[in-house]
Design a protein around this motif. Structure first.
Motif, PDB file in Angstrom:
ATOM      1  N   ILE A  86       0.856  -1.209  -0.037  1.00  0.00           N
ATOM      2  CA  ILE A  86      -0.021  -0.046  -0.030  1.00  0.00           C
ATOM      3  C   ILE A  86       0.886   1.296   0.044  1.00  0.00           C
ATOM      4  O   ILE A  86       0.653   2.164  -0.658  1.00  0.00           O
ATOM      5  CB  ILE A  86      -0.906   0.053   1.257  1.00  0.00           C
ATOM      6  N   TYR A 131       0.455   3.277  -3.446  1.00  0.00           N
ATOM      7  CA  TYR A 131      -0.658   4.243  -3.216  1.00  0.00           C
ATOM      8  C   TYR A 131      -0.024   5.734  -2.456  1.00  0.00           C
ATOM      9  O   TYR A 131       0.880   5.358  -1.688  1.00  0.00           O
ATOM     10  CB  TYR A 131      -1.983   3.852  -2.552  1.00  0.00           C
ATOM     11  N   ASP A 160      -5.532   7.839  -0.604  1.00  0.00           N
ATOM     12  CA  ASP A 160      -5.827   6.586  -0.696  1.00  0.00           C
ATOM     13  C   ASP A 160      -5.095   5.796  -0.119  1.00  0.00           C
ATOM     14  O   ASP A 160      -5.601   4.463   0.586  1.00  0.00           O
ATOM     15  CB  ASP A 160      -5.688   6.278  -2.343  1.00  0.00           C
ATOM     16  N   GLN A 161      -3.947   6.198   0.319  1.00  0.00           N
ATOM     17  CA  GLN A 161      -3.115   5.290   1.252  1.00  0.00           C
ATOM     18  C   GLN A 161      -3.623   5.340   2.666  1.00  0.00           C
ATOM     19  O   GLN A 161      -3.647   4.302   3.298  1.00  0.00           O
ATOM     20  CB  GLN A 161      -1.665   6.137   1.261  1.00  0.00           C
ATOM     21  N   LEU A 179      -6.734   3.152   2.462  1.00  0.00           N
ATOM     22  CA  LEU A 179      -6.376   1.706   2.456  1.00  0.00           C
ATOM     23  C   LEU A 179      -5.857   0.953   3.726  1.00  0.00           C
ATOM     24  O   LEU A 179      -5.795   0.040   4.054  1.00  0.00           O
ATOM     25  CB  LEU A 179      -5.560   1.371   1.294  1.00  0.00           C
ATOM     26  N   LYS A 205      -6.946  -7.178  -4.541  1.00  0.00           N
ATOM     27  CA  LYS A 205      -8.219  -7.286  -3.891  1.00  0.00           C
ATOM     28  C   LYS A 205      -8.613  -8.799  -3.083  1.00  0.00           C
ATOM     29  O   LYS A 205      -9.001  -8.931  -2.228  1.00  0.00           O
ATOM     30  CB  LYS A 205      -9.467  -6.910  -4.718  1.00  0.00           C
ATOM     31  N   LEU A 225      -6.488  -8.863  -0.235  1.00  0.00           N
ATOM     32  CA  LEU A 225      -7.013  -8.305   1.015  1.00  0.00           C
ATOM     33  C   LEU A 225      -8.120  -9.126   1.576  1.00  0.00           C
ATOM     34  O   LEU A 225      -8.284  -9.516   2.793  1.00  0.00           O
ATOM     35  CB  LEU A 225      -7.878  -7.049   0.363  1.00  0.00           C
TER      36      LEU A 225
END
Length: 154
Positions: A35, A39, A43-44, A47, A103, A106
């Motif tokens: 991350i 990013y 956004d960072q 996330l 994704k 995640l």
């Protein structure tokens, strides 16, 4: 304290705790580093908060069921099956990382956190069963030391 390690099953128990902690934290570190590399800005931040929620939510959601499993079934069996599940999940996470499926990684991290939530009560409950009430403090010290060493190494 070394006498405790001579108890039947103590070394495999400590080894499983060590490996589980390294794998569990290692995945989370890789995910967080990904991350930070990919990013930036809001956004960072979003996330990072999302990943932290994915890691903590299973512990909250499975608080009661994981305790029930550890009380209802043999703690060593719970550790055994949870460790096998961890191996499958980590293999799938490695595949997801290899193919750039962020994704999916995640979601699999969420499953790994759920595995840890089930693993944890059995891990700590087994200390008393394995080392006895008179060596509970020493056994807990060994488990904590091994976990901290695994965290530092990962």
């Amino acid at each position: 304290m070394l006498a405790l390690l001579k108890i039947r099953g103590a070394l495999p128990y400590i080894f499983v705790i060590f490996i589980n902690a390294i794998v569990d934290l290692g995945d989370k570190i890789i995910l967080q580093n990904s991350i930070f590399k990919i990013y930036n800005g809001s956004d960072q931040i979003v996330l990072t908060a999302f990943v932290n929620a994915l890691i903590l939510l299973p512990f909250v959601m499975l608080f009661t069921p994981s305790g029930y499993l550890s009380d209802r079934f043999s703690k060593s069996k719970v550790l055994h099956y949870a460790s096998r599940l961890s191996l499958v999940i980590v293999t799938l996470i490695a595949i997801a990382y290899y193919f750039g499926m962020f994704k999916t990684s995640l979601f699999l991290t969420f499953l790994l956190a759920a595995q840890s939530a089930i693993f944890s009560p059995a891990k700590y409950g087994l200390i008393k069963e394995m080392f006895g009430k008179e060596h509970l403090t020493e056994g807990n010290g060994i488990v904590q030391a091994v976990t901290i060493i695994a965290i530092l190494l990962s």
